[in-house]
Design a protein around this motif. Structure first.
Motif, mmCIF file in Angstrom:
data_model
loop_
_atom_site.group_PDB
_atom_site.id
_atom_site.type_symbol
_atom_site.label_atom_id
_atom_site.label_comp_id
_atom_site.label_asym_id
_atom_site.label_seq_id
_atom_site.Cartn_x
_atom_site.Cartn_y
_atom_site.Cartn_z
ATOM 1 N N LEU A 137 -52.998 -12.936 -101.134
ATOM 2 C CA LEU A 137 -52.024 -13.903 -101.648
ATOM 3 C C LEU A 137 -51.091 -14.363 -100.540
ATOM 4 O O LEU A 137 -50.801 -15.567 -100.415
ATOM 5 N N ARG A 138 -50.636 -13.449 -99.709
ATOM 6 C CA ARG A 138 -49.740 -13.827 -98.607
ATOM 7 C C ARG A 138 -50.441 -14.737 -97.613
ATOM 8 O O ARG A 138 -49.800 -15.567 -96.961
ATOM 9 N N ALA A 139 -51.763 -14.563 -97.486
ATOM 10 C CA ALA A 139 -52.535 -15.402 -96.565
ATOM 11 C C ALA A 139 -52.889 -16.759 -97.175
ATOM 12 O O ALA A 139 -53.520 -17.583 -96.508
ATOM 13 N N GLY A 140 -52.499 -16.981 -98.424
ATOM 14 C CA GLY A 140 -52.719 -18.276 -99.049
ATOM 15 C C GLY A 140 -53.897 -18.370 -99.983
ATOM 16 O O GLY A 140 -54.155 -19.439 -100.551
ATOM 17 N N TYR A 141 -54.621 -17.261 -100.182
ATOM 18 C CA TYR A 141 -55.754 -17.285 -101.102
ATOM 19 C C TYR A 141 -55.252 -17.319 -102.545
ATOM 20 O O TYR A 141 -54.349 -16.552 -102.903
ATOM 21 N N PRO A 142 -55.828 -18.178 -103.387
ATOM 22 C CA PRO A 142 -55.526 -18.093 -104.815
ATOM 23 C C PRO A 142 -56.270 -16.910 -105.421
ATOM 24 O O PRO A 142 -57.494 -16.805 -105.281
ATOM 25 N N VAL A 143 -55.550 -15.990 -106.036
ATOM 26 C CA VAL A 143 -56.150 -14.751 -106.550
ATOM 27 C C VAL A 143 -55.883 -14.626 -108.049
ATOM 28 O O VAL A 143 -54.728 -14.678 -108.491
ATOM 29 N N THR A 144 -56.965 -14.467 -108.802
ATOM 30 C CA THR A 144 -56.892 -14.105 -110.209
ATOM 31 C C THR A 144 -57.365 -12.671 -110.330
ATOM 32 O O THR A 144 -58.410 -12.316 -109.766
ATOM 33 N N GLY A 145 -56.602 -11.817 -110.999
ATOM 34 C CA GLY A 145 -56.927 -10.397 -111.009
ATOM 35 C C GLY A 145 -57.053 -9.807 -112.390
ATOM 36 O O GLY A 145 -56.508 -10.332 -113.364
ATOM 37 N N TYR A 146 -57.771 -8.704 -112.430
ATOM 38 C CA TYR A 146 -57.894 -7.958 -113.683
ATOM 39 C C TYR A 146 -57.895 -6.472 -113.377
ATOM 40 O O TYR A 146 -58.521 -5.998 -112.419
ATOM 41 N N THR A 147 -57.177 -5.730 -114.211
ATOM 42 C CA THR A 147 -57.225 -4.275 -114.220
ATOM 43 C C THR A 147 -56.805 -3.823 -115.607
ATOM 44 O O THR A 147 -56.375 -4.641 -116.430
#
Length: 294
Positions: free
Chosen positions: A24-34
């Motif tokens: 995320l800090r590097a600019g990647y859009p991240v969708t997460g699940y846990t």
């Protein structure tokens, strides 16, 4: 400017959360699940998007990363009734960064190919500190072109990224890594107890040891754990026990006798039996102290 690939991150544990946050800090859009809501809340606080299921996280992703505790978890997330294999977009890159058996990695790659996915096994070494710092060592197995496609993402997560060979090779290298770490932890634990019981200035001793041939990342990273008896889990004994099972199974498959691996596996198993499974693997020192007191 070409937008960065959309990432689905499955598994936000001790390692997974800081790794996703580095993306995320590097600019990647991240969708997460846990499974734990507070970890999804942590992801959202860092700019990620929580998903209601692994399949939903993976649905529109260009890259899907799984970072899960064990083989059964990876298999369930991939093949379960709401599995990512059925929901992922054909052509997406599926990267399993969990530590699993090489055979599990090979089977996942074959199943992924049937669904039109490119698959890599890419376990890491460096522990929680390496995950936070983005200094992990990434050992990748799979097709060379897929490793190169994933390299920019890997380089956000780690300082060392190596293509180790075909599917399963990354996991075989990780097994060897875990054997070396287990042996190093036990050796360091025994050395610390020896120094303490002999009345030596332990800090001074470890300074000079760390400047010579016995220097190691294990000694550097776990020094305060040993000296302060701080076994707050960065990597739990339970997980190292699982990994040593992979090591011993790989040795059997290769028709090898690995005496030190067998001893390390036994000592880790004994630590679990004594109730230390939830502690950091540096808690092998407790076993040395128990033996010294008997």
């Amino acid at each position: 400017m070409t937008p960065l690939p959309r990432v689905a991150w499955i598994g936000l544990g001790v390692m997974g959360s800081p790794m996703a946050e580095n993306l995320l800090r590097a600019g990647y859009p991240v969708t997460g699940y846990t499974l734990e809501q507070h970890k999804l809340d942590r992801l959202a606080a860092h700019g990620g998007v929580p998903a209601p299921s692994a399949a939903e996280a993976a649905r529109n992703a260009d890259v899907i990363v799984t970072m899960l505790p064990a083989d059964a978890d990876v298999t369930a997330v991939a093949h379960g009734p709401d599995g990512i294999l059925d929901r992922a977009r054909p052509g997406a890159l599926l990267i399993d960064m969990s530590t699993v058996a090489p055979g599990t990695a090979v089977a996942l790659a074959a199943a992924g190919a049937e669904h039109g996915l490119r698959v890599l096994d890419a376990p890491v070494s460096g522990g929680e500190a390496g995950a936070v710092e983005g200094s992990l060592s990434v050992m990748a197995g799979g097709r060379a072109e897929d490793v190169e496609a994933a390299r920019p993402l890997f380089e956000v997560l780690g300082g060392t990224v190596v293509h180790c060979g075909p599917h399963g090779a990354g996991q075989t290298v990780k097994a060897a890594n875990q054997l070396i770490v287990a042996a190093g932890l036990q050796a360091c634990a025994e050395a610390v107890v020896l120094l303490e019981r002999s009345g030596v200035d332990v800090d001074a001793a470890l300074d000079v040891i760390g400047g010579g041939l016995a220097a190691s990342a294990v000694l550097t990273r776990k020094r305060r754990n040993f000296l302060d008896r701080d076994f707050t889990p960065g990597f739990r004994i339970d997980l190292h026990h699982k990994d040593m099972g992979i090591v011993t199974a790989a040795a059997r498959e290769a028709r090898l006798t690995l005496p030190l691996a067998e001893l390390a596996a036994r000592l880790i198993a004994e630590a679990r039996e004594r109730g230390d499974g939830g502690l950091d693997h540096s808690a092998l020192l407790r076993g040395v102290e128990r033996a010294a007191a008997s």
